[in-house]
Write a protein that holds these residues in place. Structure first.
Motif, PDB file in Angstrom:
ATOM      1  N   ALA A 150      42.950 -66.292  23.919  1.00 38.31           N
ATOM      2  CA  ALA A 150      44.200 -66.982  24.215  1.00 38.31           C
ATOM      3  C   ALA A 150      44.884 -67.329  22.907  1.00 38.31           C
ATOM      4  O   ALA A 150      44.245 -67.415  21.859  1.00 38.31           O
ATOM      5  CB  ALA A 150      43.932 -68.246  25.023  1.00 38.31           C
ATOM      6  N   GLY A 151      46.199 -67.520  22.973  1.00 45.29           N
ATOM      7  CA  GLY A 151      46.932 -67.833  21.758  1.00 45.29           C
ATOM      8  C   GLY A 151      47.944 -68.941  21.946  1.00 45.29           C
ATOM      9  O   GLY A 151      48.325 -69.286  23.077  1.00 45.29           O
ATOM     10  N   GLY A 152      48.374 -69.480  20.833  1.00 47.49           N
ATOM     11  CA  GLY A 152      49.389 -70.517  20.834  1.00 47.49           C
ATOM     12  C   GLY A 152      50.515 -70.147  19.891  1.00 47.49           C
ATOM     13  O   GLY A 152      50.620 -69.006  19.431  1.00 47.49           O
ATOM     14  N   VAL A 153      51.355 -71.134  19.588  1.00 44.27           N
ATOM     15  CA  VAL A 153      52.524 -70.900  18.742  1.00 44.27           C
ATOM     16  C   VAL A 153      52.525 -71.879  17.582  1.00 44.27           C
ATOM     17  O   VAL A 153      52.512 -73.094  17.794  1.00 44.27           O
ATOM     18  CB  VAL A 153      53.842 -71.066  19.527  1.00 44.27           C
ATOM     19  CG1 VAL A 153      55.006 -70.496  18.707  1.00 44.27           C
ATOM     20  CG2 VAL A 153      53.771 -70.422  20.897  1.00 44.27           C
ATOM     21  N   LYS A 158      59.836 -77.147  14.872  1.00 42.77           N
ATOM     22  CA  LYS A 158      59.684 -77.879  16.125  1.00 42.77           C
ATOM     23  C   LYS A 158      58.677 -77.197  17.044  1.00 42.77           C
ATOM     24  O   LYS A 158      58.409 -75.995  16.927  1.00 42.77           O
ATOM     25  CB  LYS A 158      61.037 -77.955  16.840  1.00 42.77           C
ATOM     26  CG  LYS A 158      61.572 -76.584  17.238  1.00 42.77           C
ATOM     27  CD  LYS A 158      62.905 -76.681  17.972  1.00 42.77           C
ATOM     28  CE  LYS A 158      63.395 -75.287  18.406  1.00 42.77           C
ATOM     29  NZ  LYS A 158      64.667 -75.348  19.136  1.00 42.77           N
ATOM     30  N   PRO A 159      58.091 -77.945  17.996  1.00 46.39           N
ATOM     31  CA  PRO A 159      57.176 -77.338  18.956  1.00 46.39           C
ATOM     32  C   PRO A 159      57.905 -76.336  19.856  1.00 46.39           C
ATOM     33  O   PRO A 159      59.072 -76.544  20.220  1.00 46.39           O
ATOM     34  CB  PRO A 159      56.672 -78.525  19.774  1.00 46.39           C
ATOM     35  CG  PRO A 159      56.962 -79.727  18.954  1.00 46.39           C
ATOM     36  CD  PRO A 159      58.193 -79.399  18.179  1.00 46.39           C
ATOM     37  N   GLY A 291      48.957 -83.088   9.835  1.00 46.81           N
ATOM     38  CA  GLY A 291      50.183 -83.813  10.153  1.00 46.81           C
ATOM     39  C   GLY A 291      51.135 -83.083  11.081  1.00 46.81           C
ATOM     40  O   GLY A 291      52.281 -83.522  11.281  1.00 46.81           O
ATOM     41  N   ALA A 292      50.704 -81.982  11.669  1.00 51.75           N
ATOM     42  CA  ALA A 292      51.565 -81.220  12.575  1.00 51.75           C
ATOM     43  C   ALA A 292      51.670 -81.907  13.940  1.00 51.75           C
ATOM     44  O   ALA A 292      50.738 -82.579  14.380  1.00 51.75           O
ATOM     45  CB  ALA A 292      51.027 -79.806  12.753  1.00 51.75           C
ATOM     46  N   GLN A 293      52.807 -81.718  14.588  1.00 52.52           N
ATOM     47  CA  GLN A 293      52.986 -82.193  15.950  1.00 52.52           C
ATOM     48  C   GLN A 293      52.319 -81.196  16.883  1.00 52.52           C
ATOM     49  O   GLN A 293      52.613 -79.992  16.839  1.00 52.52           O
ATOM     50  CB  GLN A 293      54.466 -82.326  16.295  1.00 52.52           C
ATOM     51  CG  GLN A 293      54.727 -82.888  17.691  1.00 52.52           C
ATOM     52  CD  GLN A 293      56.213 -83.011  17.988  1.00 52.52           C
ATOM     53  OE1 GLN A 293      57.057 -82.787  17.110  1.00 52.52           O
ATOM     54  NE2 GLN A 293      56.562 -83.358  19.214  1.00 52.52           N
ATOM     55  N   VAL A 294      51.412 -81.655  17.732  1.00 51.62           N
ATOM     56  CA  VAL A 294      50.625 -80.772  18.598  1.00 51.62           C
ATOM     57  C   VAL A 294      50.968 -81.033  20.057  1.00 51.62           C
ATOM     58  O   VAL A 294      50.936 -82.178  20.517  1.00 51.62           O
ATOM     59  CB  VAL A 294      49.113 -80.981  18.371  1.00 51.62           C
ATOM     60  CG1 VAL A 294      48.304 -80.122  19.343  1.00 51.62           C
ATOM     61  CG2 VAL A 294      48.748 -80.640  16.932  1.00 51.62           C
TER      62      VAL A 294
END
Length: 338
Positions: A150-153, A158-159, A291-294
């Motif tokens: 599976a993958g994300g971005v 921005k998210p 520090g990333a927005q998850v």
């Protein structure tokens, strides 16, 4: 001693029985991911090393392997053509990288067609998996281990959650159909192997990238990202990334060697599944620590991505040739409607 007596003696000797294994040979396994060891590192590299050690043991040293991580043997996109020609023995490589030459390969990264590990790994023994195996075999490729991720971005700003979030952005998808999905959502699709993403994001030539949870960490995309969308809540990006052998090489092996290769490959699929799931969870902590927005993909967002994928990406794939049409038809038998 007569010729007949001599041949009879040879046929019943232990040395003759051992000749079921071919003469010692050293095979090369290539991949684009960071290197490590059997115990540590990117699980795809670990899997290759585990495979090499177990096959060597089972064949009593008749087959030995050299592992070439990080595209040190050849470029990522060169691996599948080299497998087909027999100039490369084995590779763990995203199947969709062959999509430009063989459009059927893009079934391995078809947006929102596979939405769970159970569905993806279930392909192996389902009609769609048997048909894909046949097609690849005809093209000179033998699937040794079925591996889905599976993958994300990862995004510089921005998210990315809903399709409208990518409007006006330059985004890496990973396959022709994934790029079509992004274009339909208003993005500019950018094509490149996963090991080139970080440099592109650092330079600003790429705003966001879809890739596996493992690659999101192994290629240290957290160093160039301020936001991450994980696959923990579901994913429309599932990549088939098998360990494959050149059919030319496979056909040269003895039957016992072929059996050893396939048996070890099948056993390692459980390790691949466990590792991929673990990375889906771990990636959130890695990015949050920088520090990333998850954020996690939710069912509503997944439904919207799947609806867009059906409109053009799936349809265009099915229209490419008879093999593509058949694969899509069989894959849709196991599809999960979001």
């Amino acid at each position: 001693m007569s010729r007949r007596t001599m041949l009879g003696a040879i046929a019943t000797s232990p040395l003759w029985m051992q000749s079921a294994w071919a003469q010692p040979g050293k095979l090369k396994i290539s991949h684009q991911f960071p290197g490590g060891s059997i115990a540590q590192g990117d699980f795809r590299d670990r899997l290759c090393r585990m495979f090499a050690a177990d096959v060597e043991r089972r064949t009593r040293g008749a087959l030995k392997f050299s592992i070439y991580p990080g595209s040190t043997l050849m470029g990522a996109n060169a691996q599948i053509p080299a497998l087909r020609s027999g100039t490369l023995d084995m590779a763990l490589v995203p199947l969709s990288y062959a999509g430009a030459e063989a459009p059927e390969a893009n079934i391995g990264l078809m947006p929102a067609l596979v939405t769970s590990y159970e569905q993806g790994f279930g392909w192996k023994n389902a009609p769609v998996g048997r048909e894909l195996t046949r097609i690849l075999n005809d093209q000179g490729l033998v699937i040794v281990s079925w591996i889905w991720q599976a993958g994300g971005v990862a995004s510089r700003e921005k998210p990315i959650l809903y399709p409208e979030d990518v409007a006006g952005m330059r985004v890496r998808g990973g396959s022709h159909e994934m790029d079509r999905l992004l274009a339909d959502a208003g993005a500019t699709a950018v094509s490149m192997p996963s090991n080139e993403i970080q440099a592109a994001m650092r330079s600003g030539s790429l705003d966001a990238a879809l890739t596996s949870s493992t690659s999101l960490m192994s290629f240290r995309l957290q160093d160039a990202s301020r936001a991450l969308t994980t696959a923990r809540g579901g994913a429309y990006w599932f990549m088939f990334e098998p360990l494959m052998m050149s059919r030319t090489v496979y056909d040269r092996l003895s039957k016992p060697q072929q059996a050893a290769v396939m048996a070890v490959g099948a056993q390692l699929e459980a390790f691949a599944l466990k590792s991929a799931r673990a990375d889906d969870a771990a990636v959130a902590s890695v990015y949050r620590a920088r520090g990333a927005q998850v954020v996690d993909l939710n069912a509503d967002a997944l439904r919207k991505w799947q609806a867009i994928a059906r409109t053009n990406a799936w349809r265009e794939f099915g229209e490419r040739n008879g093999n593509c049409a058949r694969l899509l038809e069989l894959a849709e038998q196991s599809i999960v409607v979001i």
